[in-house]
Motif scaffolding. Structure first.
Motif, mmCIF file in Angstrom:
data_model
loop_
_atom_site.group_PDB
_atom_site.id
_atom_site.type_symbol
_atom_site.label_atom_id
_atom_site.label_comp_id
_atom_site.label_asym_id
_atom_site.label_seq_id
_atom_site.Cartn_x
_atom_site.Cartn_y
_atom_site.Cartn_z
ATOM 1 N N LEU A 9 8.547 0.955 -0.582
ATOM 2 C CA LEU A 9 9.327 0.748 0.527
ATOM 3 C C LEU A 9 8.648 1.830 1.573
ATOM 4 N N GLY A 10 7.484 1.555 1.862
ATOM 5 C CA GLY A 10 6.904 2.481 2.989
ATOM 6 C C GLY A 10 6.906 1.853 4.300
ATOM 7 N N ASN A 11 5.877 1.849 5.114
ATOM 8 C CA ASN A 11 6.055 1.528 6.334
ATOM 9 C C ASN A 11 5.858 -0.057 6.521
ATOM 10 N N MET A 12 5.516 -0.734 5.433
ATOM 11 C CA MET A 12 5.433 -2.315 5.087
ATOM 12 C C MET A 12 6.576 -2.716 4.504
ATOM 13 N N GLY A 13 6.517 -2.071 2.974
ATOM 14 C CA GLY A 13 7.400 -2.631 2.223
ATOM 15 C C GLY A 13 8.958 -2.472 2.477
ATOM 16 N N PHE A 30 12.777 0.132 -5.723
ATOM 17 C CA PHE A 30 12.577 1.438 -5.987
ATOM 18 C C PHE A 30 11.377 2.081 -4.997
ATOM 19 N N ASP A 31 11.247 3.341 -4.720
ATOM 20 C CA ASP A 31 10.369 3.886 -4.081
ATOM 21 C C ASP A 31 10.449 5.352 -4.625
ATOM 22 N N LEU A 32 9.073 6.173 -4.606
ATOM 23 C CA LEU A 32 9.420 7.468 -4.929
ATOM 24 C C LEU A 32 9.766 8.575 -3.914
ATOM 25 N N VAL A 33 10.045 8.065 -2.834
ATOM 26 C CA VAL A 33 10.445 8.774 -1.497
ATOM 27 C C VAL A 33 11.936 8.600 -1.330
ATOM 28 N N PRO A 34 12.824 9.340 -1.427
ATOM 29 C CA PRO A 34 14.115 9.261 -1.517
ATOM 30 C C PRO A 34 14.579 8.755 0.057
ATOM 31 N N SER A 63 5.424 -6.177 -5.347
ATOM 32 C CA SER A 63 4.950 -4.598 -5.069
ATOM 33 C C SER A 63 4.374 -4.491 -3.848
ATOM 34 N N MET A 64 4.367 -3.196 -3.209
ATOM 35 C CA MET A 64 3.714 -3.083 -1.699
ATOM 36 C C MET A 64 3.308 -1.606 -1.809
ATOM 37 N N LEU A 65 2.262 -1.352 -2.570
ATOM 38 C CA LEU A 65 1.698 0.064 -2.869
ATOM 39 C C LEU A 65 0.627 0.214 -2.171
ATOM 40 N N PRO A 66 0.087 1.588 -2.010
ATOM 41 C CA PRO A 66 -0.951 2.057 -1.449
ATOM 42 C C PRO A 66 -2.363 1.367 -1.744
ATOM 43 N N ALA A 67 -2.533 1.483 -3.180
ATOM 44 C CA ALA A 67 -4.106 1.151 -3.745
ATOM 45 C C ALA A 67 -4.188 0.572 -5.037
ATOM 46 N N SER A 98 0.101 -5.610 -1.749
ATOM 47 C CA SER A 98 -0.664 -4.425 -1.454
ATOM 48 C C SER A 98 -2.206 -4.903 -1.305
ATOM 49 N N THR A 99 -2.818 -4.145 -0.459
ATOM 50 C CA THR A 99 -4.432 -4.429 -0.160
ATOM 51 C C THR A 99 -5.015 -3.420 -1.168
ATOM 52 N N ILE A 100 -5.508 -4.210 -2.220
ATOM 53 C CA ILE A 100 -6.422 -3.611 -3.107
ATOM 54 C C ILE A 100 -7.651 -4.168 -3.733
ATOM 55 N N PRO A 123 -2.041 -10.125 -0.158
ATOM 56 C CA PRO A 123 -2.011 -9.063 0.890
ATOM 57 C C PRO A 123 -1.563 -9.642 2.155
ATOM 58 N N VAL A 124 -1.207 -8.659 3.046
ATOM 59 C CA VAL A 124 -0.544 -9.248 4.472
ATOM 60 C C VAL A 124 -1.335 -8.655 5.614
ATOM 61 N N SER A 125 -1.020 -9.294 6.988
ATOM 62 C CA SER A 125 -1.530 -8.587 8.015
ATOM 63 C C SER A 125 -0.547 -8.850 9.047
ATOM 64 N N GLY A 240 4.019 5.924 12.020
ATOM 65 C CA GLY A 240 4.890 4.956 11.257
ATOM 66 C C GLY A 240 3.944 3.322 11.518
ATOM 67 N N GLY A 241 2.597 3.594 11.666
ATOM 68 C CA GLY A 241 1.907 2.212 11.691
ATOM 69 C C GLY A 241 1.080 2.157 10.436
ATOM 70 N N PHE A 242 -0.274 1.893 10.516
ATOM 71 C CA PHE A 242 -1.083 1.637 9.371
ATOM 72 C C PHE A 242 -1.873 3.278 9.559
ATOM 73 N N MET A 243 -1.678 3.866 8.505
ATOM 74 C CA MET A 243 -2.360 5.188 8.149
ATOM 75 C C MET A 243 -3.749 5.036 8.412
ATOM 76 N N THR A 244 -4.699 5.939 8.867
ATOM 77 C CA THR A 244 -6.041 5.798 9.056
ATOM 78 C C THR A 244 -6.320 6.178 7.744
ATOM 79 N N VAL A 248 -9.436 3.574 5.926
ATOM 80 C CA VAL A 248 -10.484 4.111 5.286
ATOM 81 C C VAL A 248 -10.390 3.356 3.816
ATOM 82 N N LYS A 249 -9.607 3.537 3.277
ATOM 83 C CA LYS A 249 -9.544 2.903 1.776
ATOM 84 C C LYS A 249 -9.916 1.359 2.005
ATOM 85 N N ASP A 250 -9.618 0.412 3.173
ATOM 86 C CA ASP A 250 -9.896 -0.789 3.210
ATOM 87 C C ASP A 250 -11.119 -1.065 3.478
HETATM 88 P P1 NAD Z 1 2.861 3.538 2.748
HETATM 89 O O1 NAD Z 1 2.070 4.622 2.147
HETATM 90 O O2 NAD Z 1 3.669 3.739 4.063
HETATM 91 O O3 NAD Z 1 3.738 2.977 1.535
HETATM 92 C C1 NAD Z 1 3.650 2.696 0.087
HETATM 93 C C2 NAD Z 1 4.759 3.401 -0.518
HETATM 94 O O4 NAD Z 1 4.646 2.955 -1.949
HETATM 95 C C3 NAD Z 1 5.487 4.751 -0.580
HETATM 96 O O5 NAD Z 1 6.667 4.773 0.169
HETATM 97 C C4 NAD Z 1 5.183 5.391 -1.643
HETATM 98 O O6 NAD Z 1 6.154 6.109 -2.028
HETATM 99 C C5 NAD Z 1 5.181 4.120 -2.661
HETATM 100 N N1 NAD Z 1 4.664 4.205 -4.101
HETATM 101 C C6 NAD Z 1 3.715 4.616 -4.261
HETATM 102 N N2 NAD Z 1 3.543 4.661 -5.699
HETATM 103 C C7 NAD Z 1 4.798 4.276 -6.148
HETATM 104 C C8 NAD Z 1 5.401 4.102 -7.466
HETATM 105 N N3 NAD Z 1 4.361 4.277 -8.687
HETATM 106 N N4 NAD Z 1 6.601 3.654 -7.653
HETATM 107 C C9 NAD Z 1 7.290 3.432 -6.470
HETATM 108 N N5 NAD Z 1 6.642 3.591 -5.292
HETATM 109 C C10 NAD Z 1 5.521 3.920 -5.016
HETATM 110 O O7 NAD Z 1 1.867 2.354 2.991
HETATM 111 P P2 NAD Z 1 2.138 0.823 3.942
HETATM 112 O O8 NAD Z 1 1.734 1.274 5.268
HETATM 113 O O9 NAD Z 1 3.380 0.430 3.603
HETATM 114 O O10 NAD Z 1 0.830 -0.019 2.909
HETATM 115 C C11 NAD Z 1 1.184 -0.489 1.771
HETATM 116 C C12 NAD Z 1 0.115 -1.327 1.481
HETATM 117 O O11 NAD Z 1 0.025 -2.389 2.425
HETATM 118 C C13 NAD Z 1 -1.259 -0.870 1.470
HETATM 119 O O12 NAD Z 1 -2.166 -1.360 0.414
HETATM 120 C C14 NAD Z 1 -1.703 -1.137 2.914
HETATM 121 O O13 NAD Z 1 -3.312 -0.965 2.963
HETATM 122 C C15 NAD Z 1 -1.356 -2.411 3.207
HETATM 123 N N6 NAD Z 1 -1.054 -2.818 4.519
HETATM 124 C C16 NAD Z 1 -0.784 -2.007 5.453
HETATM 125 C C17 NAD Z 1 -0.321 -2.398 6.889
HETATM 126 C C18 NAD Z 1 0.293 -1.356 7.729
HETATM 127 O O14 NAD Z 1 0.022 -1.873 9.056
HETATM 128 N N7 NAD Z 1 1.035 -0.355 7.668
HETATM 129 C C19 NAD Z 1 -0.691 -3.428 6.980
HETATM 130 C C20 NAD Z 1 -1.130 -4.515 6.258
HETATM 131 C C21 NAD Z 1 -1.373 -4.081 4.872
#
Ligand code: NAD
Length: 301
Positions: A9-13, A30-34, A63-67, A98-100, A123-125, A240-244, A248-250
């Motif tokens: 449930l990060g910036n996108m989820g 569920f997310d790891l961040v309260p 799922s919407m996770l970093p990598a 997720s983008t992986i 994955p989304v845009s 609060g956007g798309f982290m650098t 770099v990962k992408d």
């Molecule tokens: P983010 O880091 O804000 O969110 C990821 C979330 O996943 C975090 O809240 C983290 O706590 C959670 N997480 C990680 N491992 C976990 C686990 N095992 N169980 C539960 N939660 C877990 O990242 P984001 O910006 O939301 O991006 C998510 C994905 O979407 C990435 O792959 C990113 O490349 C892609 N994306 C991001 C954007 C953007 O503008 N931010 C746009 C398009 C695609």
């Protein structure tokens, strides 16, 4: 109404899950961040104690996770993974947004298939604004029938739904897109910095270029200059956007893809170097449009 398990449930989820709840679905999250769980409760989601509980009783999980490592660690059992595929009934559907890397998407997709679970890499845009507005573009790989089955759910979160091809094709298309985005963003920052150093107003210059042949999404919808665009991360301290670090990962994923395809990507490689340099200067967690800082002496602007 569908019962949906949603992990990440990060910036996108966060906003994506909120849109599913708004559409009337029962969204177990569920997310790891309260803090992200607190926001999800306010958005009408049902908070679970862990990821397994979130997908329990669901025929659909997202799922919407970093990598790739996070996605494999969630769905598979390898290397101490949580094996959440094992918590779903046969016939269930998993959509990873997720983008992986393509290999991870295919590994999870193949493991899902072996258990009779339908898997899409999707994955989304559209960035955080698109996630909040429910106007994301979904770029999907997998079976056509599974894509069609997922369409009503994806439509709660996005406006443009594309089936790119077989399993992994969504990730390939997304990597091509994000490599181009990185090139556009770096180029946009470079052009704005040049004009402003020569005395132009960044807003006036942005308007001129956005109505001219230099127009692009980074300029018109995600302007990197603070104050030019009210809703862009640049106007809120690049928060609060798309982290650098994610860009770099992408770009790393795009380089690996280029190596696999024996395809020359000189512009992408340069963009990767620029974003890497920028990340190494303490900007890893800032939105990627902060690449503008590389071109500026901040004491002057
Ligand atoms: P983010 O880091 O804000 O969110 C990821 C979330 O996943 C975090 O809240 C983290 O706590 C959670 N997480 C990680 N491992 C976990 C686990 N095992 N169980 C539960 N939660 C877990 O990242 P984001 O910006 O939301 O991006 C998510 C994905 O979407 C990435 O792959 C990113 O490349 C892609 N994306 C991001 C954007 C953007 O503008 N931010 C746009 C398009 C695609």
């Amino acid at each position: 109404m569908t019962r949906i398990g949603f992990i990440g449930l990060g910036n996108m989820g966060g906003p994506m899950a909120a849109n599913l709840a708004r559409a009337g679905h029962a969204v177990q999250v569920f997310d790891l961040v309260p803090e992200s769980l607190e926001r999800a409760i306010k958005a009408g989601c049902i908070v679970a104690g862990d990821a397994r509980e979130a997908v329990t009783g669901c025929d659909l999980a997202i799922s919407m996770l970093p990598a790739g490592e996070h996605v494999r660690g969630l769905w598979l059992s390898e290397g101490g993974g949580q094996d959440l595929l094992g918590a779903l009934p046969a016939g269930a559907q998993v959509i990873d947004c997720s983008t992986i890397d393509v290999a991870s998407a295919r590994a999870v997709g193949d493991a899902a298939k072996a258990r009779g679970i339908r898997f899409l890499d999707a994955p989304v845009s559209g960035g955080v604004t698109g996630a909040a507005a429910g106007t994301l573009t979904f770029i999907v790989g997998g079976e056509s029938a599974d894509f069609e089955a997922a369409r009503p759910i994806l439509a709660c979160m996005g406006q443009n739904l594309f089936h790119a091809g077989a399993l992994g094709a969504g990730q390939i298309a997304k990597m091509c897109n994000n490599m181009l985005l990185a090139i556009h963003m770096a180029g946009t920052a470079e052009a704005l910095a040049l004009g402003v150093k020569e005395g132009l107003d960044p807003g006036v210059l942005s308007t001129i270029m956005s109505k001219s042949s230099g127009n692009n999404w980074s300029l018109e919808r995600y302007n990197p200059w603070p104050g030019v665009m009210e809703n862009a991360p640049a106007s809120r301290g690049y928060e609060g956007g798309f982290m650098t670090r994610l860009m770099v990962k992408d770009l790393g994923l795009a380089m690996a893809l280029a190596e696999h395809a024996h395809s020359a990507v000189p512009m992408g490689a340069l963009a990767r170097n620029l974003f890497n340099l920028h990340a190494s200067q303490g900007r890893e967690s800032k939105d990627f449009s902060s690449i503008l800082d590389l071109y500026l002496d901040k004491s002057q602007y």
